[in-house]
Design a protein around this motif. Structure first.
Motif, mmCIF file in Angstrom:
data_model
loop_
_atom_site.group_PDB
_atom_site.id
_atom_site.type_symbol
_atom_site.label_atom_id
_atom_site.label_comp_id
_atom_site.label_asym_id
_atom_site.label_seq_id
_atom_site.Cartn_x
_atom_site.Cartn_y
_atom_site.Cartn_z
ATOM 1 N N LEU A 6 0.871 -1.063 0.057
ATOM 2 C CA LEU A 6 0.031 0.203 -0.102
ATOM 3 C C LEU A 6 0.973 1.217 -0.181
ATOM 4 O O LEU A 6 0.600 2.201 -0.683
ATOM 5 C CB LEU A 6 -0.920 -0.018 1.273
ATOM 6 N N LYS A 7 1.987 1.144 0.750
ATOM 7 C CA LYS A 7 2.973 2.348 0.656
ATOM 8 C C LYS A 7 3.467 2.503 -0.605
ATOM 9 O O LYS A 7 3.628 3.685 -1.033
ATOM 10 C CB LYS A 7 4.116 2.134 1.958
ATOM 11 N N LYS A 8 3.884 1.610 -1.435
ATOM 12 C CA LYS A 8 4.674 1.482 -2.547
ATOM 13 C C LYS A 8 3.347 2.188 -3.491
ATOM 14 O O LYS A 8 3.855 2.894 -4.413
ATOM 15 C CB LYS A 8 5.001 0.106 -2.897
ATOM 16 N N GLY A 27 11.126 13.506 1.405
ATOM 17 C CA GLY A 27 11.214 13.199 3.003
ATOM 18 C C GLY A 27 11.871 12.049 3.441
ATOM 19 O O GLY A 27 12.843 11.814 2.725
ATOM 20 N N THR A 28 11.486 11.362 4.580
ATOM 21 C CA THR A 28 12.295 10.190 5.054
ATOM 22 C C THR A 28 11.221 9.367 5.432
ATOM 23 O O THR A 28 10.088 9.588 5.959
ATOM 24 C CB THR A 28 12.927 10.962 6.343
ATOM 25 N N GLY A 29 11.710 7.898 5.351
ATOM 26 C CA GLY A 29 10.799 6.770 6.153
ATOM 27 C C GLY A 29 10.786 5.699 5.034
ATOM 28 O O GLY A 29 11.130 5.936 3.595
ATOM 29 N N SER A 30 9.946 4.744 5.113
ATOM 30 C CA SER A 30 9.903 3.601 4.351
ATOM 31 C C SER A 30 9.180 4.000 3.138
ATOM 32 O O SER A 30 9.261 3.430 2.067
ATOM 33 C CB SER A 30 9.274 2.368 5.202
ATOM 34 N N THR A 31 7.820 4.580 3.439
ATOM 35 C CA THR A 31 7.072 5.023 2.207
ATOM 36 C C THR A 31 7.739 5.950 1.442
ATOM 37 O O THR A 31 7.909 5.850 0.015
ATOM 38 C CB THR A 31 5.873 5.639 2.723
ATOM 39 N N THR A 32 8.608 6.974 1.787
ATOM 40 C CA THR A 32 9.327 7.796 0.944
ATOM 41 C C THR A 32 10.448 6.915 0.265
ATOM 42 O O THR A 32 10.878 7.355 -0.994
ATOM 43 C CB THR A 32 10.022 8.966 1.935
ATOM 44 N N ASN A 33 11.053 5.926 0.868
ATOM 45 C CA ASN A 33 12.030 5.138 0.379
ATOM 46 C C ASN A 33 11.376 4.476 -0.852
ATOM 47 O O ASN A 33 12.341 4.234 -2.145
ATOM 48 C CB ASN A 33 12.416 3.884 1.187
ATOM 49 N N GLY A 82 6.155 11.002 3.705
ATOM 50 C CA GLY A 82 5.222 10.302 4.376
ATOM 51 C C GLY A 82 4.461 10.958 5.774
ATOM 52 O O GLY A 82 5.018 11.968 6.037
ATOM 53 N N ALA A 83 3.762 10.040 6.533
ATOM 54 C CA ALA A 83 3.253 10.643 7.960
ATOM 55 C C ALA A 83 3.070 9.374 8.823
ATOM 56 O O ALA A 83 2.949 8.206 8.212
ATOM 57 C CB ALA A 83 2.025 11.371 7.749
ATOM 58 N N ASP A 84 2.939 9.706 10.048
ATOM 59 C CA ASP A 84 2.514 8.412 10.826
ATOM 60 C C ASP A 84 1.116 8.449 11.205
ATOM 61 O O ASP A 84 0.481 7.638 11.444
ATOM 62 C CB ASP A 84 3.112 8.811 12.337
ATOM 63 N N GLU A 85 0.487 9.691 11.333
ATOM 64 C CA GLU A 85 -0.849 9.960 11.352
ATOM 65 C C GLU A 85 -1.320 11.326 10.316
ATOM 66 O O GLU A 85 -0.754 12.062 10.295
ATOM 67 C CB GLU A 85 -1.698 10.285 12.678
ATOM 68 N N GLY A 95 7.399 12.136 12.420
ATOM 69 C CA GLY A 95 8.793 12.108 13.341
ATOM 70 C C GLY A 95 8.963 10.914 13.802
ATOM 71 O O GLY A 95 9.968 10.599 14.572
ATOM 72 N N GLY A 96 8.223 9.953 13.441
ATOM 73 C CA GLY A 96 8.567 8.579 13.927
ATOM 74 C C GLY A 96 10.004 7.986 13.361
ATOM 75 O O GLY A 96 10.629 7.242 14.259
ATOM 76 N N GLY A 97 10.607 8.760 12.404
ATOM 77 C CA GLY A 97 11.849 8.416 11.946
ATOM 78 C C GLY A 97 12.628 9.417 12.398
ATOM 79 O O GLY A 97 14.080 9.194 11.839
ATOM 80 N N ARG A 102 14.063 18.867 9.960
ATOM 81 C CA ARG A 102 14.160 18.981 8.625
ATOM 82 C C ARG A 102 12.874 18.864 7.915
ATOM 83 O O ARG A 102 13.050 19.514 6.678
ATOM 84 C CB ARG A 102 15.530 18.217 8.287
ATOM 85 N N GLU A 103 12.250 17.729 7.901
ATOM 86 C CA GLU A 103 11.020 17.556 7.177
ATOM 87 C C GLU A 103 10.327 18.814 7.237
ATOM 88 O O GLU A 103 9.663 19.203 6.367
ATOM 89 C CB GLU A 103 10.231 16.430 7.637
ATOM 90 N N LYS A 104 10.016 19.364 8.349
ATOM 91 C CA LYS A 104 9.127 20.601 8.441
ATOM 92 C C LYS A 104 9.689 21.648 7.763
ATOM 93 O O LYS A 104 9.051 22.630 7.142
ATOM 94 C CB LYS A 104 8.867 21.120 10.111
HETATM 95 C C1 ABF Z 1 8.321 10.375 7.841
HETATM 96 O O1 ABF Z 1 8.207 9.025 7.529
HETATM 97 C C2 ABF Z 1 8.269 10.536 9.137
HETATM 98 O O2 ABF Z 1 7.892 11.886 9.661
HETATM 99 C C3 ABF Z 1 7.260 9.493 9.524
HETATM 100 O O3 ABF Z 1 7.411 9.524 11.080
HETATM 101 C C4 ABF Z 1 7.505 8.355 8.687
HETATM 102 C C5 ABF Z 1 6.470 7.668 8.303
HETATM 103 O O4 ABF Z 1 6.808 6.328 8.306
HETATM 104 P P1 ABF Z 1 6.981 5.414 7.095
HETATM 105 O O5 ABF Z 1 6.881 5.784 5.803
HETATM 106 O O6 ABF Z 1 8.012 4.491 7.452
HETATM 107 O O7 ABF Z 1 5.427 4.856 7.430
HETATM 108 O O8 ABF Z 1 8.147 11.239 6.958
#
Ligand code: ABF
Length: 218
Positions: A6-8, A27-33, A82-85, A95-97, A102-104
């Protein structure tokens, strides 16, 4: 479908917002990856990318993508993260990551913020996910006491140092009835670099990967 699929899906849908010649915030995180990997494959001739973390910078470079310094780009047309919520007004907890500050900054320098997430992040209200707060190590204990005064229960995230050399305090129990107000109140505490409420600079577009396909909200 698992969460990664779903993230992909959401990440690949964000490619439609990227045009040749743009500077793109990432951004940063697994979805952004997944988004970075999709960028690497798509080979869109953008001017370059502004990374919100060292991890993202490294991943962009590993894809052969051109990383730019935010100090040399001016405002940027689009930021994807991405986002956590996310709530129905596109206000976010991030900010989970641990990359929230820097993201903001990059989100705030962007004219358009496209948020990508799996549909489990789509919430009626913020606040189930513990709120990350980036804090100068010198002020850790003082800031924790002030967060208690705001109604929260702070926990130091063990073993984590941010890209900026600071610590993360995760906070539960805060009142999210007015996220703009809570975001500002926390940032007024001396020693706080920033917190993971993105309400003042919320997302402009939400792309949720769901079992029924990508849900786009704007
Ligand atoms: C980042 O991605 C963070 O701000 C947030 O914590 C995280 C979302 O995590 P993931 O994409 O790994 O589910 O932008």
């Amino acid at each position: 479908m698992n969460a990664d699929a779903l993230k992909k899906m959401a990440a690949e849908a964000a490619l439609s917002y990227i045009q040749p010649g743009m500077v793109v915030g990432v951004g940063t995180g697994s979805t952004t990856n997944f988004f970075i990997d999709a960028l690497g494959a798509a080979k869109i001739h953008v001017d370059g990318y502004v990374a919100s973390s060292i991890a993202t910078e490294n991943r962009l470079k590993a894809q052969g993508l051109n990383v730019l310094d935010l100090n040399s780009t001016g405002d940027i047309p689009v930021y994807v993260d991405g986002a956590d919520e996310a709530d129905p007004h596109f206000r976010l907890i991030k900010g989970g990551g641990a990359a929230l500050t820097r993201e903001k900054i990059v989100a705030s320098a962007a004219r358009l913020f496209v948020c990508i997430a799996d549909s489990s992040k789509d919430k009626p209200m913020l606040g189930k996910f513990p709120l990350p707060v980036e804090v100068l190590p010198f002020a850790r204990s003082f800031v924790a006491r002030q967060l208690v005064k705001l109604g929260g229960t702070p926990t130091l995230r063990n073993g984590v140092t941010t890209d900026n050399g600071n610590v993360i305090i995760d906070v539960t129990g805060l009142d999210f009835t007015d996220p703009v107000k809570m975001e500002a109140a926390i940032n007024l505490i001396p020693g706080v670099l920033d917190n993971g409420i993105f309400a003042h600079r919320r997302a402009d577009v939400m792309l949720f990967g769901s079992p029924d396909g990508v849900i786009e909200k704007k």
